[in-house]
Scaffold this active site. Sequence first.
Site, PDB file in Angstrom:
ATOM      1  N   GLY A 124       0.797  -1.224   0.000  1.00 50.01           N
ATOM      2  CA  GLY A 124       0.000   0.000   0.000  1.00 50.01           C
ATOM      3  C   GLY A 124       0.826   1.269   0.000  1.00 50.01           C
ATOM      4  CB  THR A 126      -2.109   4.349  -4.416  1.00 49.66           C
ATOM      5  OG1 THR A 126      -1.051   3.933  -5.288  1.00 49.66           O
ATOM      6  CG2 THR A 126      -2.982   5.356  -5.119  1.00 49.66           C
ATOM      7  CG  ASN A 129      -7.626  13.104  -1.730  1.00 53.21           C
ATOM      8  OD1 ASN A 129      -8.390  13.154  -2.687  1.00 53.21           O
ATOM      9  ND2 ASN A 129      -8.056  13.071  -0.478  1.00 53.21           N
ATOM     10  CD1 TRP A 156      -6.479   4.188  -6.427  1.00 55.96           C
ATOM     11  CD2 TRP A 156      -7.599   2.742  -7.694  1.00 55.96           C
ATOM     12  NE1 TRP A 156      -7.440   4.881  -7.096  1.00 55.96           N
ATOM     13  CE2 TRP A 156      -8.144   4.012  -7.890  1.00 55.96           C
ATOM     14  CE3 TRP A 156      -8.141   1.658  -8.379  1.00 55.96           C
ATOM     15  CZ2 TRP A 156      -9.209   4.242  -8.744  1.00 55.96           C
ATOM     16  CZ3 TRP A 156      -9.194   1.892  -9.247  1.00 55.96           C
ATOM     17  CH2 TRP A 156      -9.705   3.166  -9.411  1.00 55.96           C
ATOM     18  CD  GLN A 336     -10.872  -1.072 -36.633  1.00 54.33           C
ATOM     19  OE1 GLN A 336     -11.231  -0.804 -35.494  1.00 54.33           O
ATOM     20  NE2 GLN A 336     -11.565  -0.731 -37.691  1.00 54.33           N
ATOM     21  CD  GLU A 363       3.988  -2.151 -10.007  1.00 58.18           C
ATOM     22  OE1 GLU A 363       5.207  -1.988 -10.150  1.00 58.18           O
ATOM     23  OE2 GLU A 363       3.480  -3.245  -9.715  1.00 58.18           O
ATOM     24  CB  SER A 366       2.122   6.639 -20.033  1.00 55.13           C
ATOM     25  OG  SER A 366       1.860   5.289 -20.326  1.00 55.13           O
TER      26      SER A 366
HETATM   27  C1  LIG Z   1      -5.949  -2.121 -10.953  1.00 53.55           C
HETATM   28  C2  LIG Z   1      -5.025  -1.250 -10.133  1.00 53.55           C
HETATM   29  C3  LIG Z   1      -4.192  -1.852  -9.202  1.00 53.55           C
HETATM   30  C4  LIG Z   1      -3.366  -1.048  -8.390  1.00 53.55           C
HETATM   31  N1  LIG Z   1      -2.609  -1.665  -7.414  1.00 53.55           N
HETATM   32  C5  LIG Z   1      -1.923  -0.872  -6.541  1.00 53.55           C
HETATM   33  C6  LIG Z   1      -1.250  -1.471  -5.420  1.00 53.55           C
HETATM   34  O1  LIG Z   1      -1.243  -2.696  -5.238  1.00 53.55           O
HETATM   35  N2  LIG Z   1      -0.629  -0.654  -4.537  1.00 53.55           N
HETATM   36  C7  LIG Z   1      -0.616   0.713  -4.691  1.00 53.55           C
HETATM   37  O2  LIG Z   1      -0.036   1.392  -3.853  1.00 53.55           O
HETATM   38  N3  LIG Z   1      -1.233   1.300  -5.755  1.00 53.55           N
HETATM   39  C8  LIG Z   1      -1.900   0.536  -6.665  1.00 53.55           C
HETATM   40  N4  LIG Z   1      -2.560   1.129  -7.728  1.00 53.55           N
HETATM   41  C9  LIG Z   1      -2.565   2.585  -7.852  1.00 53.55           C
HETATM   42  C10 LIG Z   1      -1.798   3.124  -9.038  1.00 53.55           C
HETATM   43  O3  LIG Z   1      -0.421   2.981  -8.846  1.00 53.55           O
HETATM   44  C11 LIG Z   1      -2.253   4.569  -9.243  1.00 53.55           C
HETATM   45  O4  LIG Z   1      -3.578   4.520  -9.741  1.00 53.55           O
HETATM   46  C12 LIG Z   1      -1.358   5.335 -10.182  1.00 53.55           C
HETATM   47  O5  LIG Z   1      -0.113   5.536  -9.613  1.00 53.55           O
HETATM   48  C13 LIG Z   1      -1.967   6.678 -10.599  1.00 53.55           C
HETATM   49  O6  LIG Z   1      -2.423   7.399  -9.503  1.00 53.55           O
HETATM   50  P1  LIG Z   1      -3.893   8.037  -9.525  1.00 53.55           P
HETATM   51  O7  LIG Z   1      -4.824   6.947  -9.925  1.00 53.55           O
HETATM   52  O8  LIG Z   1      -4.142   8.693  -8.220  1.00 53.55           O
HETATM   53  O9  LIG Z   1      -3.865   9.110 -10.678  1.00 53.55           O
HETATM   54  P2  LIG Z   1      -3.371  10.638 -10.542  1.00 53.55           P
HETATM   55  O10 LIG Z   1      -2.047  10.692  -9.891  1.00 53.55           O
HETATM   56  O11 LIG Z   1      -4.485  11.436  -9.962  1.00 53.55           O
HETATM   57  O12 LIG Z   1      -3.198  11.043 -12.070  1.00 53.55           O
HETATM   58  C14 LIG Z   1      -4.276  11.484 -12.898  1.00 53.55           C
HETATM   59  C15 LIG Z   1      -3.694  11.883 -14.236  1.00 53.55           C
HETATM   60  O13 LIG Z   1      -2.794  12.992 -14.058  1.00 53.55           O
HETATM   61  C16 LIG Z   1      -1.528  12.687 -14.596  1.00 53.55           C
HETATM   62  N5  LIG Z   1      -0.459  13.318 -13.818  1.00 53.55           N
HETATM   63  C17 LIG Z   1      -0.312  13.315 -12.466  1.00 53.55           C
HETATM   64  N6  LIG Z   1       0.795  13.972 -12.127  1.00 53.55           N
HETATM   65  C18 LIG Z   1       1.390  14.373 -13.283  1.00 53.55           C
HETATM   66  C19 LIG Z   1       2.578  15.112 -13.605  1.00 53.55           C
HETATM   67  N7  LIG Z   1       3.418  15.531 -12.656  1.00 53.55           N
HETATM   68  N8  LIG Z   1       2.861  15.341 -14.916  1.00 53.55           N
HETATM   69  C20 LIG Z   1       2.025  14.916 -15.897  1.00 53.55           C
HETATM   70  N9  LIG Z   1       0.901  14.229 -15.649  1.00 53.55           N
HETATM   71  C21 LIG Z   1       0.575  13.962 -14.363  1.00 53.55           C
HETATM   72  C22 LIG Z   1      -1.451  11.155 -14.539  1.00 53.55           C
HETATM   73  O14 LIG Z   1      -0.494  10.648 -15.446  1.00 53.55           O
HETATM   74  C23 LIG Z   1      -2.866  10.780 -14.894  1.00 53.55           C
HETATM   75  O15 LIG Z   1      -3.037  10.809 -16.284  1.00 53.55           O
HETATM   76  C24 LIG Z   1      -3.357   0.346  -8.566  1.00 53.55           C
HETATM   77  C25 LIG Z   1      -4.183   0.935  -9.550  1.00 53.55           C
HETATM   78  C26 LIG Z   1      -5.019   0.158 -10.318  1.00 53.55           C
HETATM   79  C27 LIG Z   1      -5.913   0.834 -11.324  1.00 53.55           C
END
Ligand SMILES: Cc1cc2nc3c(=O)[nH]c(=O)nc-3n(C[C@H](O)[C@H](O)[C@H](O)COP(=O)(O)OP(=O)(O)OC[C@H]3O[C@@H](n4cnc5c(N)ncnc54)[C@H](O)[C@@H]3O)c2cc1C
Length: 380
Positions: A124, A126, A129, A156, A336, A363, A366
């Site tokens: 854990g 993430t 917020n 997540w 497609q 993780e 992109s």
């Molecule tokens: C199926 C799944 C499994 C997961 N498993 C784990 C887990 O086991 N443990 C864990 O800790 N987490 C886990 N995660 C969390 C995952 O690592 C996060 O969802 C991910 O890091 C993105 O964070 P966020 O969803 O809060 O998006 P945000 O950080 O809110 O990003 C939203 C958008 O803004 C963009 N963005 C943010 N900051 C920047 C920047 N500085 N420059 C340009 N663009 C930016 C992002 O690229 C994205 O497009 C999991 C997620 C999913 C969907």
Amino acid sequence: MNFTISELTHQVAQTARDFAHQHILPHVMEWDESQEFPIPVFKELGKLGMMGVLVPEKYGGSGLSYFEYKTVIEEIAKVCGSIGLSVAAHNSLCTGHILAFADEDQKKKYLPKLATAEWIGAWGLTEPNTGSDAGNMKCMAVKDGNDWIINGTKNWITHGRSGDVAVVICRTGEPRAKNNATSFIVEKGTIGFRGGKKENKLGMRASETTEMIFDNCRVSNANRLGEVGDGFKQAMKVLDGGRISIASLALGIAKGAYEAALKYSKERYQFDQPISNFQGISFKLADMATEIQAAELLIMQACDLKNRGEDVTKVSAMAKYYASEVAVKVANDAVQIFGGYGYTKDFPVEKYYRDAKLCTIGEGTSEIQKLVISREVLKN
Ligand SMILES: Cc1cc2nc3c(=O)[nH]c(=O)nc-3n(C[C@H](O)[C@H](O)[C@H](O)COP(=O)(O)OP(=O)(O)OC[C@H]3O[C@@H](n4cnc5c(N)ncnc54)[C@H](O)[C@@H]3O)c2cc1C
């Protein structure tokens, strides 16, 4: 770099392939639709040594290299991305963090259980917020005598409910301060720790993703992983290796989608000929094959460097970024090529298409990979 595939890697690939075809393939859509997290499958994978691929034999693992690890994830993901994701998260995140940063007592206590899948691991970082900006975490651990009290929510989290043990990275210092996070091992059943809401996802539906909730959860100082203040640095190192596994996951999904599309393009006739005769289709296949091979070479390079103990921050981010985007593009092209049939659940490509998208998010998105890569290239 010598990328000759060893006999051992071939054997591991065959074992993973056979297992995936016998024990996963028949249930893929059933688990996807019901969002079932099939724990018995992971127990069986544990018996084959695939839940502790990188763990040394003295801790009950397989003691293999990143080449075999990449192969295991790829072969499973070719059949089911969800199971591939869970195997990757278990091996690289929870188990990988303990392997890299635990003391000897902690390693002896947890690694044998994790490597055999007697216990499933969660990790854990993430929070609701703080995703990309994980350093701004709110989940706090406060020292209380010889214990720590954890309060906050992680979300997540892969195996957040079913995991028997979790590594949790908590804030232990001032917000935004340097070295303000510390990692802890928290076992299921610890008072004040529970799994929360399970996410209803687009893809990777058989991989459990839930909240982890900490409400005055007391853990002993003996459960602290490494030094106070090192949690975030540790997490970034764990993700360096973890990104190789998500890249391998993406590669497996891309290969699965490509192979299905290639076969279909030779079998589907329109205008009295196989659709593979049309340049519009064959050029798509050429692009898919080329991009898959380029992704694989990047992953192999990252594996090679990691096996030699070299820094992989840049190359693992490149491999993860490129392979994930390739998986999304290849899966899209595969749908497609299947035409209307590709849009139904009777053929496998719609699931590859849904599963692939996770690879560009989990993780580190992109965009975050590009941030990591650009920081590395601008260093010099
Ligand atoms: C199926 C799944 C499994 C997961 N498993 C784990 C887990 O086991 N443990 C864990 O800790 N987490 C886990 N995660 C969390 C995952 O690592 C996060 O969802 C991910 O890091 C993105 O964070 P966020 O969803 O809060 O998006 P945000 O950080 O809110 O990003 C939203 C958008 O803004 C963009 N963005 C943010 N900051 C920047 C920047 N500085 N420059 C340009 N663009 C930016 C992002 O690229 C994205 O497009 C999991 C997620 C999913 C969907």
